[in-house]
Design an enzyme around this catalytic site. Sequence first.
Site, PDB file in Angstrom:
ATOM      1  N   ASN A  83       0.832  -1.203   0.000  1.00 25.37           N
ATOM      2  CA  ASN A  83       0.000   0.000   0.000  1.00 25.37           C
ATOM      3  C   ASN A  83       0.868   1.255   0.000  1.00 25.37           C
ATOM      4  O   ASN A  83       1.939   1.303   0.619  1.00 25.37           O
ATOM      5  CB  ASN A  83      -1.007   0.007   1.160  1.00 25.37           C
ATOM      6  CG  ASN A  83      -0.414  -0.215   2.522  1.00 25.37           C
ATOM      7  OD1 ASN A  83       0.622  -0.842   2.668  1.00 25.37           O
ATOM      8  ND2 ASN A  83      -1.088   0.291   3.542  1.00 25.37           N
ATOM      9  N   GLU A  85       0.251   5.181   0.700  1.00 22.71           N
ATOM     10  CA  GLU A  85      -0.723   6.178   1.160  1.00 22.71           C
ATOM     11  C   GLU A  85      -0.388   7.558   0.628  1.00 22.71           C
ATOM     12  O   GLU A  85       0.707   7.791   0.081  1.00 22.71           O
ATOM     13  CB  GLU A  85      -0.778   6.163   2.696  1.00 22.71           C
ATOM     14  CG  GLU A  85      -1.300   4.835   3.200  1.00 22.71           C
ATOM     15  CD  GLU A  85      -1.552   4.792   4.688  1.00 22.71           C
ATOM     16  OE1 GLU A  85      -1.055   5.670   5.429  1.00 22.71           O
ATOM     17  OE2 GLU A  85      -2.265   3.852   5.117  1.00 22.71           O
ATOM     18  N   CYS A  94      -4.125   0.662  -2.566  1.00 25.60           N
ATOM     19  CA  CYS A  94      -4.007  -0.551  -1.762  1.00 25.60           C
ATOM     20  C   CYS A  94      -2.964  -1.496  -2.368  1.00 25.60           C
ATOM     21  O   CYS A  94      -2.667  -1.437  -3.571  1.00 25.60           O
ATOM     22  CB  CYS A  94      -5.332  -1.292  -1.707  1.00 25.60           C
ATOM     23  SG  CYS A  94      -6.618  -0.442  -0.782  1.00 25.60           S
ATOM     24  N   GLU A  96      -3.149  -4.735  -2.984  1.00 23.35           N
ATOM     25  CA  GLU A  96      -3.679  -5.663  -3.992  1.00 23.35           C
ATOM     26  C   GLU A  96      -3.717  -5.001  -5.360  1.00 23.35           C
ATOM     27  O   GLU A  96      -3.369  -5.610  -6.378  1.00 23.35           O
ATOM     28  CB  GLU A  96      -5.104  -6.121  -3.621  1.00 23.35           C
ATOM     29  CG  GLU A  96      -5.212  -6.868  -2.305  1.00 23.35           C
ATOM     30  CD  GLU A  96      -5.437  -5.947  -1.114  1.00 23.35           C
ATOM     31  OE1 GLU A  96      -4.934  -4.804  -1.119  1.00 23.35           O
ATOM     32  OE2 GLU A  96      -6.111  -6.370  -0.165  1.00 23.35           O
ATOM     33  N   CYS A 125     -10.292  -4.876   0.529  1.00 27.08           N
ATOM     34  CA  CYS A 125     -11.419  -3.939   0.551  1.00 27.08           C
ATOM     35  C   CYS A 125     -12.297  -4.177  -0.675  1.00 27.08           C
ATOM     36  O   CYS A 125     -11.915  -4.900  -1.610  1.00 27.08           O
ATOM     37  CB  CYS A 125     -10.919  -2.501   0.592  1.00 27.08           C
ATOM     38  SG  CYS A 125     -10.265  -1.915  -0.990  1.00 27.08           S
ATOM     39  N   CYS A 128     -10.740  -3.355  -4.123  1.00 29.92           N
ATOM     40  CA  CYS A 128      -9.733  -4.348  -4.526  1.00 29.92           C
ATOM     41  C   CYS A 128     -10.389  -5.660  -4.954  1.00 29.92           C
ATOM     42  O   CYS A 128      -9.941  -6.296  -5.899  1.00 29.92           O
ATOM     43  CB  CYS A 128      -8.726  -4.582  -3.408  1.00 29.92           C
ATOM     44  SG  CYS A 128      -7.607  -3.188  -3.217  1.00 29.92           S
TER      45      CYS A 128
HETATM   46  N1  THU Z   1      -5.349  -1.322   2.450  1.00 35.57           N
HETATM   47  C1  THU Z   1      -4.809  -2.164   1.518  1.00 35.57           C
HETATM   48  O1  THU Z   1      -3.657  -2.019   1.108  1.00 35.57           O
HETATM   49  N2  THU Z   1      -5.586  -3.171   1.041  1.00 35.57           N
HETATM   50  C2  THU Z   1      -6.887  -3.371   1.400  1.00 35.57           C
HETATM   51  O2  THU Z   1      -7.553  -4.203   0.801  1.00 35.57           O
HETATM   52  C3  THU Z   1      -7.452  -2.640   2.518  1.00 35.57           C
HETATM   53  C4  THU Z   1      -6.695  -1.443   2.953  1.00 35.57           C
HETATM   54  C5  THU Z   1      -4.537  -0.230   2.950  1.00 35.57           C
HETATM   55  C6  THU Z   1      -4.993   1.129   2.522  1.00 35.57           C
HETATM   56  C7  THU Z   1      -4.433   2.003   3.619  1.00 35.57           C
HETATM   57  O3  THU Z   1      -3.105   2.347   3.282  1.00 35.57           O
HETATM   58  C8  THU Z   1      -4.406   1.107   4.840  1.00 35.57           C
HETATM   59  O4  THU Z   1      -4.554  -0.223   4.364  1.00 35.57           O
HETATM   60  C9  THU Z   1      -5.467   1.395   5.860  1.00 35.57           C
HETATM   61  O5  THU Z   1      -6.702   1.444   5.277  1.00 35.57           O
END
Ligand code: THU
Length: 171
Positions: A83, A85, A94, A96, A125, A128
Amino acid sequence: MKKKPKAKSKLKVKLPKAKAGKRELGRAEAKTDVMPVHVPAALLDQLVQEATAVRERAYAPYSNYLVGAAILTKRGVVYAGCNVENSTFGATICAERGAIMQMVAHGDSEPIACAVVTKDGGSPCGICRQVLAEFARDMSIVLVGLASPEGESGRVVQLADLLPLAFRLEQ
Ligand code: THU
């Protein structure tokens, strides 16, 4: 007093006839032509290792929630993502989806399994799930939690179960 007649709905919903001993809208109907692909445990282990390694590179200064994902394709190639941000929050990518971008950029397109490594075994999520579903009707998703209360934990789920009736634009 006369009872007011109930307004008749114009909406017609055709429900499948229930067969004896079968649930009306069970998993079998929802999954239709989906055939589960069997991925050997050794390959899933390797996938988890790759997702664990890439998780270390996650850029998550806002949530501090590090995610590593690794996708295995039919060709036997693994693509990893973490991920990333952003201070606007909405521009966060994200893990994935990062892995899917890698797969596409390398000219590959048939994922059969995806490992997702977090501290608590969190699952992909909604966005994704839909992005994964773009490339395969089903795949094994390995969810690994590195620091769950019971120590390291893992389980395998199917994308078709996480996202039944995924949106498809039939052309
Ligand atoms: N996140 C992911 O990388 N994958 C997901 O399927 C759910 C959330 C990340 C996004 C963000 O950087 C952190 O997790 C918190 O939401």
